[in-house]
Each structure stands twice: as structure tokens, then as C-alpha cells.
Design a protein around this motif. Sequence first.
Motif, PDB file in Angstrom:
ATOM      1  N   VAL A 200     -67.503 -86.739  -7.932  1.00 17.77           N
ATOM      2  CA  VAL A 200     -67.455 -85.309  -7.603  1.00 17.77           C
ATOM      3  C   VAL A 200     -66.056 -84.964  -7.097  1.00 17.77           C
ATOM      4  O   VAL A 200     -65.443 -85.736  -6.350  1.00 17.77           O
ATOM      5  N   THR A 201     -65.577 -83.796  -7.483  1.00 15.14           N
ATOM      6  CA  THR A 201     -64.333 -83.225  -6.969  1.00 15.14           C
ATOM      7  C   THR A 201     -64.665 -82.034  -6.087  1.00 15.14           C
ATOM      8  O   THR A 201     -65.400 -81.129  -6.505  1.00 15.14           O
ATOM      9  N   TYR A 226     -59.632 -82.535  -2.094  1.00 17.85           N
ATOM     10  CA  TYR A 226     -58.238 -82.121  -1.962  1.00 17.85           C
ATOM     11  C   TYR A 226     -58.106 -80.613  -1.788  1.00 17.85           C
ATOM     12  O   TYR A 226     -58.914 -79.827  -2.267  1.00 17.85           O
ATOM     13  N   ASN A 227     -57.055 -80.240  -1.046  1.00 21.24           N
ATOM     14  CA  ASN A 227     -56.671 -78.832  -0.869  1.00 21.24           C
ATOM     15  C   ASN A 227     -57.785 -77.960  -0.303  1.00 21.24           C
ATOM     16  O   ASN A 227     -57.890 -76.768  -0.617  1.00 21.24           O
ATOM     17  N   ASN A 228     -58.623 -78.526   0.561  1.00 25.17           N
ATOM     18  CA  ASN A 228     -59.635 -77.742   1.265  1.00 25.17           C
ATOM     19  C   ASN A 228     -59.098 -77.300   2.618  1.00 25.17           C
ATOM     20  O   ASN A 228     -58.226 -77.948   3.205  1.00 25.17           O
ATOM     21  N   TYR A 229     -59.645 -76.207   3.128  1.00 28.20           N
ATOM     22  CA  TYR A 229     -59.279 -75.711   4.448  1.00 28.20           C
ATOM     23  C   TYR A 229     -60.447 -75.939   5.396  1.00 28.20           C
ATOM     24  O   TYR A 229     -61.540 -75.395   5.203  1.00 28.20           O
ATOM     25  N   PHE A 248     -58.704 -88.356  -0.014  1.00 33.57           N
ATOM     26  CA  PHE A 248     -58.700 -87.186   0.870  1.00 33.57           C
ATOM     27  C   PHE A 248     -57.256 -86.751   1.033  1.00 33.57           C
ATOM     28  O   PHE A 248     -56.498 -87.314   1.821  1.00 33.57           O
ATOM     29  N   GLU A 249     -56.852 -85.742   0.253  1.00 35.73           N
ATOM     30  CA  GLU A 249     -55.422 -85.452   0.198  1.00 35.73           C
ATOM     31  C   GLU A 249     -55.129 -83.956   0.159  1.00 35.73           C
ATOM     32  O   GLU A 249     -55.891 -83.154  -0.393  1.00 35.73           O
ATOM     33  N   GLY A 250     -54.004 -83.607   0.753  1.00 36.99           N
ATOM     34  CA  GLY A 250     -53.495 -82.256   0.659  1.00 36.99           C
ATOM     35  C   GLY A 250     -54.357 -81.201   1.309  1.00 36.99           C
ATOM     36  O   GLY A 250     -54.265 -80.021   0.971  1.00 36.99           O
ATOM     37  N   ASN A 251     -55.208 -81.600   2.242  1.00 35.28           N
ATOM     38  CA  ASN A 251     -56.072 -80.649   2.932  1.00 35.28           C
ATOM     39  C   ASN A 251     -55.357 -80.045   4.139  1.00 35.28           C
ATOM     40  O   ASN A 251     -54.390 -80.604   4.659  1.00 35.28           O
ATOM     41  N   TYR A 252     -55.842 -78.907   4.609  1.00 31.16           N
ATOM     42  CA  TYR A 252     -55.333 -78.249   5.813  1.00 31.16           C
ATOM     43  C   TYR A 252     -56.446 -78.332   6.844  1.00 31.16           C
ATOM     44  O   TYR A 252     -57.523 -77.767   6.660  1.00 31.16           O
ATOM     45  N   LEU A 253     -56.188 -79.048   7.949  1.00 30.89           N
ATOM     46  CA  LEU A 253     -57.193 -79.248   8.982  1.00 30.89           C
ATOM     47  C   LEU A 253     -56.726 -78.615  10.280  1.00 30.89           C
ATOM     48  O   LEU A 253     -55.651 -78.951  10.803  1.00 30.89           O
TER      49      LEU A 253
END
Length: 317
Positions: A200-201, A226-229, A248-253
Motif C-alpha cells: 500500500v502507498t 510519503y509526503n503526508n502531513y 517513511f519519507e518526506g513527511n511533515y510532522l
Amino acid sequence: MSTTISLTARRVLGLVAAVVLAALSVTALDPAPAVAQSGLTGWATQNGGTTGGAGGPTTTVTSASAFTSAVSSSSAKIVRVSGTIALSGMVNVGSNTTIIGNSGATFTGGGLNFDSDRNVIVYNMRFNNWSDDAINVQDGSTNLWFDNNTFGTGYDGALDIKRGSDFITVSWNRFNGTDKTMLLGHSDSNGSQDIGHLRVTYHHNWFNGTNQRTPRVRFGETVHVYNNYYVNIGSYCVATTENAGVLFEGNYLENADDAVHIGEGSSDDGRIVSRNNHLVNTSTPASSGSVGGVPYGYSLTTPSQVKSVVTASAGAS
């Protein structure tokens, strides 16, 4: 590397299409699936791809009975939802279906069930006050795409995927205050069915004050997040268990201090590679072990821009 302009352009295209669609009669050709398809990325592009009900007839529904009947077959079909529909329990959705909501379209009281189904798109719907799950995907369902939906709160999971299901993309959705948000793999004892599946993506979703399971993963590899806020998270963001492999990459936490659990509850540890995440009042997400790559192409939004891009475009209209 993608840019904010290119991502915004995708959303502007969708808004323009929605305006055009509103002026069309229900017998006219519905271009919405083609608009959605132009933005498909991730695991749902594999295994022959995901086109939903493209090429089939369009039906507009305003009641639970009409909706249940319209989605029941496995022939290609586009089902447009208008207004608020109170569902009774879980409604079985057949293969080769696109469900698309008109502006403000809402399901309440029940949810959607995908059982051994293939090739489905659910787009621009709102879900509230579900009595079981809002969306349940199980028993080897493949090639599903859940895009631009908004989830309020309900009894159990908002979008659960389990029992050998595969090749799924969850993109540009908004989850508001959900608790058991997204389970991936239903139990520790189901490895014989799940190992080699549950690919799953999850990308460009907005987890707004959620508590946990965004997602909670068993067995699947590679699960691409990826790329989730993530903002104002109660318990944790991602849990990797039962030897799952998560990228788990490029997310904004933001205010999401306990971002990654390696193991959860009685489940054994999984693996995770955490990289290039943008952190605000959040400690560095854990990594453990190695994880395989993905076979599809994708472009990362610059992590520091994910918040502005996602909050401008995620969720239903």
C-alpha cells in the motif's frame, strides 16, 4: 523532484473538472475518473493498474437503497453520490467501480466493504459516524484507489486494509480526529495470507489531530508512507510490526513527538527506514533494519512544503 506548482496544478484541474461536471446532465460522459486517473501514483499503478468504472455507464444516487443497488455488480460503472446518505451497516461494493461524490456528498451511519474485489476508485466522499468501519478492504481485494476523501469519526477504523489485499493507493485524504485510523493487516496470526501482500502507498494525506494507526502495519512490504502531513498527534503516527517493511519519507510532522513505534501491543517488531522528514516540535522518527524499494516512479514534494501543499488540497470538496 516535484514542485508546489505542479501539485497545485493537479488540484486546479480537479476543481475545474468539478465545475464542468456540475453543469452536465447525468447522462453525459463523466470525465471525473480520467481526471483522478491522471494523478494516480503508487502501488495501485501496478498489477495492471486501476481504472475503476471507466467506460461504464454513469448513475447518480441520492438514497441508500439506490446506492446499494448501483454498486453491487462487477460490471464497469460510475456511481455519483449526491447529498447525505445514511447507510445501514457495511455496503458491499463490486469490482470495476468508481464512486465519486458531488460537492458535499456524505456517507453517515455505515461504510463500504470490499471483499475479494478488484479495480475500484472512491473519490471526493465524506464519511461520518460509521457504526463499524468507514472503509473495510479484505480477502484479497486488489487495485483500489482512495483519493480526496474526508473522514470524521466513527466506531472503528476509518480505512482498514487486511487479509491479503494488495496494490492499493491512499492519497490526498483528510482524517479529522480519528482514533483507530488505518489498520494494515488485521492480526498477528494471519501471516500465511498476508506475507507477500499488503502493498500500500499512503501519500499526501492530512492526519489532523488523529490518535494512532496512520498506519499500523503488519507483514506488508514495501509499505510506502510519503509526503503526508501529521499534526497534533495523540499517540503515534506509524507502527511497524510482524516483520513489515515501511519506507517513511518526506513527511511533515508537527507536534507528533512519538512518530514511530517499532512493535506495538503484543505484535513483534517490524522494520522501517525513516528519512528526509520535516520535523516541528517532533523528535527524529526511529529507523530499524532495511526495507526494499518500490517498483513505481514517484516525485517527492519538498518536505518543508508538504504542510502548505497538503492543507490546500487534501480532502473532499
